[in-house]
Enzyme design. Structure first.
Site, PDB file in Angstrom:
ATOM      1  N   ASP A  21      66.444 -12.225 -26.371  1.00 18.72           N
ATOM      2  CA  ASP A  21      66.088 -12.266 -24.948  1.00 18.72           C
ATOM      3  C   ASP A  21      65.565 -13.679 -24.667  1.00 18.72           C
ATOM      4  O   ASP A  21      66.361 -14.592 -24.452  1.00 18.72           O
ATOM      5  CB  ASP A  21      65.064 -11.159 -24.667  1.00 18.72           C
ATOM      6  CG  ASP A  21      64.686 -11.041 -23.203  1.00 18.72           C
ATOM      7  OD1 ASP A  21      65.276 -11.746 -22.372  1.00 18.72           O
ATOM      8  OD2 ASP A  21      63.788 -10.245 -22.875  1.00 18.72           O
ATOM      9  N   LYS A  38      71.134 -11.830 -24.471  1.00 22.74           N
ATOM     10  CA  LYS A  38      70.969 -11.690 -23.023  1.00 22.74           C
ATOM     11  C   LYS A  38      71.252 -12.995 -22.320  1.00 22.74           C
ATOM     12  O   LYS A  38      70.882 -14.060 -22.807  1.00 22.74           O
ATOM     13  CB  LYS A  38      69.528 -11.274 -22.703  1.00 22.74           C
ATOM     14  CG  LYS A  38      69.389  -9.829 -22.313  1.00 22.74           C
ATOM     15  CD  LYS A  38      68.016  -9.545 -21.761  1.00 22.74           C
ATOM     16  CE  LYS A  38      67.683  -8.089 -21.988  1.00 22.74           C
ATOM     17  NZ  LYS A  38      66.308  -7.769 -21.556  1.00 22.74           N
ATOM     18  N   ASP A  63      64.361   0.133 -27.653  1.00 29.58           N
ATOM     19  CA  ASP A  63      63.467   1.142 -27.080  1.00 29.58           C
ATOM     20  C   ASP A  63      62.926   0.755 -25.715  1.00 29.58           C
ATOM     21  O   ASP A  63      62.917  -0.413 -25.336  1.00 29.58           O
ATOM     22  CB  ASP A  63      62.267   1.365 -28.008  1.00 29.58           C
ATOM     23  CG  ASP A  63      61.284   0.196 -27.946  1.00 29.58           C
ATOM     24  OD1 ASP A  63      61.705  -0.953 -28.209  1.00 29.58           O
ATOM     25  OD2 ASP A  63      60.105   0.424 -27.603  1.00 29.58           O
ATOM     26  N   ARG A  95      65.535   4.963 -28.839  1.00 29.07           N
ATOM     27  CA  ARG A  95      66.203   4.266 -29.959  1.00 29.07           C
ATOM     28  C   ARG A  95      67.339   5.105 -30.526  1.00 29.07           C
ATOM     29  O   ARG A  95      68.257   4.589 -31.138  1.00 29.07           O
ATOM     30  CB  ARG A  95      65.198   3.988 -31.089  1.00 29.07           C
ATOM     31  CG  ARG A  95      64.062   3.048 -30.721  1.00 29.07           C
ATOM     32  CD  ARG A  95      63.330   2.626 -31.985  1.00 29.07           C
ATOM     33  NE  ARG A  95      62.016   2.059 -31.725  1.00 29.07           N
ATOM     34  CZ  ARG A  95      61.789   0.777 -31.434  1.00 29.07           C
ATOM     35  NH1 ARG A  95      62.798  -0.068 -31.341  1.00 29.07           N
ATOM     36  NH2 ARG A  95      60.565   0.333 -31.236  1.00 29.07           N
TER      37      ARG A  95
HETATM   38  P1  IMP Z   1      62.569 -12.226 -27.334  1.00 31.45           P
HETATM   39  O1  IMP Z   1      61.480 -12.822 -28.217  1.00 31.45           O
HETATM   40  O2  IMP Z   1      62.232 -12.372 -25.875  1.00 31.45           O
HETATM   41  O3  IMP Z   1      63.942 -12.796 -27.652  1.00 31.45           O
HETATM   42  O4  IMP Z   1      62.635 -10.663 -27.583  1.00 31.45           O
HETATM   43  C1  IMP Z   1      62.288 -10.117 -28.787  1.00 31.45           C
HETATM   44  C2  IMP Z   1      62.430  -8.614 -28.871  1.00 31.45           C
HETATM   45  O5  IMP Z   1      62.142  -7.962 -27.633  1.00 31.45           O
HETATM   46  C3  IMP Z   1      63.810  -8.153 -29.243  1.00 31.45           C
HETATM   47  O6  IMP Z   1      64.073  -8.285 -30.610  1.00 31.45           O
HETATM   48  C4  IMP Z   1      63.742  -6.694 -28.806  1.00 31.45           C
HETATM   49  O7  IMP Z   1      63.141  -5.920 -29.820  1.00 31.45           O
HETATM   50  C5  IMP Z   1      62.862  -6.763 -27.580  1.00 31.45           C
HETATM   51  N1  IMP Z   1      63.697  -6.732 -26.365  1.00 31.45           N
HETATM   52  C6  IMP Z   1      64.123  -7.769 -25.615  1.00 31.45           C
HETATM   53  N2  IMP Z   1      64.866  -7.357 -24.575  1.00 31.45           N
HETATM   54  C7  IMP Z   1      64.936  -6.000 -24.670  1.00 31.45           C
HETATM   55  C8  IMP Z   1      65.592  -4.968 -23.876  1.00 31.45           C
HETATM   56  O8  IMP Z   1      66.296  -5.201 -22.888  1.00 31.45           O
HETATM   57  N3  IMP Z   1      65.408  -3.687 -24.305  1.00 31.45           N
HETATM   58  C9  IMP Z   1      64.665  -3.376 -25.410  1.00 31.45           C
HETATM   59  N4  IMP Z   1      64.047  -4.304 -26.177  1.00 31.45           N
HETATM   60  C10 IMP Z   1      64.187  -5.608 -25.807  1.00 31.45           C
END
Ligand code: IMP
Ligand code: MG
Length: 185
Positions: A109, A137, A165, A171
């Protein structure tokens, strides 16, 4: 009976879409690492908890000696946005020095969690370190991450299923979908 399917407004990736794409990633990994893996094989690191379902399917599509290990991290931050500061809740049991390592992550994300994790793993001296993310994303200002394998690009919506989740639920959905807005409200 309470069904988890009723809370989903739209299916983004069906069970079959996921199976097909995960198989392709596994076949690509098998081809790409055939030369270097040798008898020791590779180490696949699953990032809990979101990456668990994907990892379990992925390793069964890789045909070479392989070890799998799990890490659990929590990102400090408010609600659904990560801050980039990561706490290790469960570290690896495997020494990855000199090993060929693939990190199996559910979704990138902001990319901040993974960026931090990769720097930490790199400092342990693996022979190589690559990322196999199921989803990436489409968001502005995503951290610059060299992702060798990506399953699908996905829209900037909050999605659940196949390991992902919302408040620890969903999940167990066999597909990936978008939650109905009333679930958050
Ligand atoms: P990041 O550090 O923003 O890239 O996100 C890290 C974690 O957030 C991911 O590995 C997911 O476990 C969780 N995450 C991010 N986006 C989503 C989503 O749309 N649905 C569920 N979990 C998410
Ligand atoms: Mg994750």
């Amino acid at each position: 009976m309470v069904s988890v399917h009723n809370d989903i407004s739209k299916v983004l990736f069906s069970e079959q879409d996921l199976a097909n794409r995960v198989r392709e990633i596994g076949e690509n990994i098998t081809a790409d690492y055939a030369e270097v893996a040798g008898e020791a094989g590779i180490v696949v690191i699953s990032v809990l908890r979101g990456g668990a379902v994907y990892t379990c399917d992925l390793i069964r599509c890789i045909d070479m000696p392989l070890e799998v290990d799990f890490m659990a991290v929590s990102s400090y931050g408010s609600g659904v946005k990560s801050s980039g500061v990561v706490r290790i809740l469960k570290d690896l049991n495997t020494d990855i020095r000199g090993r060929h390592v693939i990190v199996a992550e559910d979704i990138i994300d902001s990319g901040l969690t993974l960026k931090y994790l990769l720097e930490m793993l790199q400092s342990r001296g693996p022979a190589s370190l690559a990322v196999a993310a199921l989803l990436r994303k489409d968001v502005p200002n995503q951290a610059d991450i060299d992702c060798r394998y990506t399953g699908f690009e996905c829209p900037d919506e909050f999605i659940v299923g196949y390991g992902l989740d919302y408040a620890e639920h969903y999940r167990n959905l066999p597909y990936i979908g978008v939650l109905k807005p009333e679930i958050y409200q």
